[in-house]
Scaffold this motif. Structure first.
Motif, short mmCIF file in Angstrom:
data_model
loop_
_atom_site.label_atom_id
_atom_site.label_comp_id
_atom_site.label_asym_id
_atom_site.label_seq_id
_atom_site.Cartn_x
_atom_site.Cartn_y
_atom_site.Cartn_z
N VAL A 1 56.71 71.20 -51.93
CA VAL A 1 56.75 72.67 -51.82
C VAL A 1 56.66 73.29 -53.21
CG1 VAL A 1 58.15 74.65 -51.16
CG2 VAL A 1 58.00 72.66 -49.64
N ARG A 2 57.44 72.77 -54.16
CA ARG A 2 57.39 73.30 -55.52
C ARG A 2 56.03 73.09 -56.17
NH1 ARG A 2 62.79 71.76 -54.94
NH2 ARG A 2 62.35 69.57 -55.42
N ASP A 3 55.39 71.96 -55.88
CA ASP A 3 54.04 71.71 -56.40
C ASP A 3 53.05 72.74 -55.88
OD1 ASP A 3 55.00 69.47 -57.71
OD2 ASP A 3 54.21 68.03 -56.25
N VAL A 4 53.15 73.04 -54.59
CA VAL A 4 52.25 74.03 -53.98
C VAL A 4 52.39 75.38 -54.69
CG1 VAL A 4 51.96 75.45 -51.90
CG2 VAL A 4 52.06 72.95 -51.71
N VAL A 5 53.62 75.80 -54.92
CA VAL A 5 53.87 77.08 -55.58
C VAL A 5 53.38 77.06 -57.02
CG1 VAL A 5 55.66 78.71 -56.31
CG2 VAL A 5 55.80 77.62 -54.06
N ALA A 6 53.66 75.96 -57.74
CA ALA A 6 53.22 75.83 -59.13
C ALA A 6 51.70 75.79 -59.24
CB ALA A 6 53.82 74.57 -59.76
N GLY A 7 51.04 75.35 -58.16
CA GLY A 7 49.59 75.30 -58.16
C GLY A 7 48.93 76.63 -57.87
N GLY A 8 49.72 77.65 -57.57
CA GLY A 8 49.17 78.97 -57.34
C GLY A 8 48.96 79.32 -55.88
N PHE A 9 49.71 78.64 -55.00
CA PHE A 9 49.56 78.86 -53.56
C PHE A 9 50.86 79.39 -52.95
CE2 PHE A 9 46.28 75.70 -54.39
CZ PHE A 9 45.21 76.16 -53.63
N ARG A 10 50.72 79.97 -51.79
CA ARG A 10 51.86 80.36 -50.95
C ARG A 10 51.84 79.46 -49.72
NH1 ARG A 10 51.53 84.26 -46.94
NH2 ARG A 10 49.61 85.01 -47.95
N LEU A 11 52.96 78.79 -49.46
CA LEU A 11 53.04 77.92 -48.28
C LEU A 11 53.30 78.77 -47.05
CD1 LEU A 11 53.18 74.94 -47.29
CD2 LEU A 11 55.65 75.07 -47.59
N VAL A 12 52.40 78.66 -46.05
CA VAL A 12 52.54 79.47 -44.84
C VAL A 12 52.94 78.64 -43.63
CG1 VAL A 12 50.97 81.25 -45.66
CG2 VAL A 12 50.07 79.35 -44.32
N ASP A 13 52.79 77.31 -43.71
CA ASP A 13 53.22 76.47 -42.60
C ASP A 13 53.35 75.03 -43.08
OD1 ASP A 13 54.00 75.72 -40.07
OD2 ASP A 13 52.04 76.03 -39.12
N LEU A 14 54.26 74.31 -42.46
CA LEU A 14 54.43 72.87 -42.69
C LEU A 14 54.46 72.21 -41.32
CD1 LEU A 14 55.05 70.31 -44.31
CD2 LEU A 14 57.44 71.03 -44.41
N VAL A 15 53.42 71.42 -41.05
CA VAL A 15 53.25 70.81 -39.73
C VAL A 15 53.63 69.34 -39.80
CG1 VAL A 15 51.63 70.33 -37.87
CG2 VAL A 15 51.39 72.44 -39.22
N GLU A 16 54.50 68.92 -38.88
CA GLU A 16 54.91 67.51 -38.78
C GLU A 16 54.48 67.02 -37.39
OE1 GLU A 16 59.07 67.31 -41.10
OE2 GLU A 16 58.90 69.00 -39.70
N PRO A 17 53.28 66.46 -37.28
CA PRO A 17 52.75 66.10 -35.95
C PRO A 17 53.63 65.07 -35.24
CG PRO A 17 51.05 65.99 -37.65
CD PRO A 17 52.34 66.15 -38.36
N GLU A 18 53.89 65.33 -33.97
CA GLU A 18 54.60 64.35 -33.15
C GLU A 18 53.61 63.32 -32.62
OE1 GLU A 18 57.46 65.86 -30.34
OE2 GLU A 18 57.58 67.77 -31.41
N TRP A 19 54.10 62.12 -32.38
CA TRP A 19 53.23 61.05 -31.90
C TRP A 19 52.88 61.29 -30.44
CZ3 TRP A 19 51.46 57.23 -35.17
CH2 TRP A 19 50.66 56.25 -34.58
N PRO A 20 51.58 61.40 -30.11
CA PRO A 20 51.19 61.69 -28.73
C PRO A 20 51.24 60.44 -27.84
CG PRO A 20 49.25 61.48 -30.10
CD PRO A 20 50.42 61.35 -31.02
N GLU A 21 51.46 60.65 -26.57
CA GLU A 21 51.57 59.53 -25.64
C GLU A 21 50.28 58.72 -25.53
OE1 GLU A 21 54.24 58.37 -24.30
OE2 GLU A 21 55.51 59.97 -25.10
N TRP A 22 49.13 59.37 -25.73
CA TRP A 22 47.85 58.68 -25.56
C TRP A 22 47.55 57.69 -26.68
CZ3 TRP A 22 44.58 59.11 -29.62
CH2 TRP A 22 44.69 60.24 -30.44
N ASN A 23 48.24 57.83 -27.82
CA ASN A 23 47.89 57.04 -29.01
C ASN A 23 48.70 55.75 -29.05
OD1 ASN A 23 47.11 56.05 -31.48
ND2 ASN A 23 47.66 57.89 -32.64
N ALA A 24 48.05 54.63 -28.75
CA ALA A 24 48.71 53.32 -28.75
C ALA A 24 48.38 52.52 -30.00
CB ALA A 24 48.29 52.52 -27.51
N GLN A 25 47.69 53.12 -30.95
CA GLN A 25 47.20 52.39 -32.12
C GLN A 25 48.26 52.25 -33.21
OE1 GLN A 25 43.16 52.90 -33.79
NE2 GLN A 25 44.17 53.80 -35.57
N GLU A 26 48.31 51.07 -33.82
CA GLU A 26 49.08 50.86 -35.04
C GLU A 26 48.13 51.00 -36.22
OE1 GLU A 26 51.22 47.20 -35.11
OE2 GLU A 26 52.55 47.76 -33.46
N TRP A 27 48.61 51.68 -37.25
CA TRP A 27 47.79 51.90 -38.45
C TRP A 27 48.71 51.68 -39.64
CZ3 TRP A 27 43.49 56.07 -38.84
CH2 TRP A 27 42.96 56.09 -40.13
#
Length: 275
Positions: free
Chosen positions: A227-253
């Motif tokens: 977050v501090r890096d984003v601000v120091a880079g000249g940006f305003r943070l408007v959202d932080l998305v943490e995707p949940e694992w969907p039921e359809w995805n059975a893949q290991e990566w």
């Protein structure tokens, strides 16, 4: 280092120059295997934000797809330019930038087999994200799906470069490994569910050859650091998305898996606007 000799994994400091050199070499050596292993999941012209499978067609983090037409968009750490190809299919004018020559060769390979002119119409640029070869304010939007930022020692330098080439009010959306993952072993099974290291230890993860030369480097930033890096880079943070694992995805990566994905976040997506 002998090609059959496994690199030594350690935690130690790594400069921006050493990190950049290691990343270029690692991706050039491993691009073929990476595209072979993950190409089907990534698709030829699909915009996926991470191993969870969150698709930009559904998430619209860059904005509604209908509003991308005619927009000049920079993709950083583009790999084989799958995301840029999706953007081109929406009528955007993407530029796909990557440090790895071999990754961009895969982008050319896929473009040569593209079913439509729009799906193949992407400009490719080989360059370092910390020194973007573009004029100030030359892009409307920018994006990066696990590209560049996890692998650089000075993320603010990259963010300032992105801010420089964006027009005021332009949006930059980027995804990285969720910082909490650094406290856990990078394992997809039950052994990856117990805290094994300090979340606050920012020492880079380095794989090095027998002479101590880094061949792979990844840098850890806490959520607050990002977050501090984003601000120091000249940006305003408007959202932080943490995707949940969907039921359809059975893949290991790698360390990502349904088991871990249902319990702890694996990806963090930062939605930023140029001030």
């Amino acid at each position: 280092m002998n090609q059959d000799q496994e690199p030594e994994a350690t935690r130690r400091g790594a400069s921006d120059t050493e990190s950049s050199r290691a990343s270029r070499g690692w991706w050039d050596r491993n691009a073929d295997e990476y595209q072979s292993e993950h190409g089907a999941f990534l698709g030829d012209d699909r915009f996926v934000w991470g191993p969870e499978g969150l698709d930009e067609a559904d998430a619209a983090l860059l904005g509604p797809a209908a509003e991308l037409k005619g927009r000049r968009i920079l993709e950083i750490g583009a790999g084989a330019a799958q995301c840029s190809r999706w953007l081109a299919a929406q009528g955007a004018r993407p530029v796909a930038l990557d440090l790895s020559h071999r990754q961009l060769q895969h982008a050319l390979r896929i473009a040569d087999g593209a079913a439509t002119e729009a799906a193949g119409g992407t400009d490719l640029v080989e360059a370092d994200a910390g020194a973007l070869p573009f004029r100030d304010g030359s892009f409307d939007l920018a994006c990066s799906a696990y590209g560049a930022l996890p692998f650089v020692a000075d993320p603010v330098r990259v963010l300032r470069e992105v801010r420089r080439v964006l027009r005021p009010g332009g949006r930059f959306v980027f995804s990285v490994t969720h910082p909490i993952r650094w406290a856990f072993p990078d394992e997809p099974g039950p052994e990856g569910l117990s805290v094994a290291a300090s979340y606050f230890d920012r020492t880079p993860y380095v794989e090095q050859d027998g002479t101590g030369r880094a061949v792979y480097v990844e840098h850890h930033r806490t959520l607050g650091d990002r977050v501090r890096d984003v601000v120091a880079g000249g940006f305003r943070l408007v959202d932080l998305v943490e995707p949940e694992w969907p039921e359809w995805n059975a893949q290991e990566w790698g360390g990502w898996s349904p088991l871990r994905g249902h319990l702890i976040p694996g990806t963090a997506i930062f939605v930023c606007v140029a001030e």
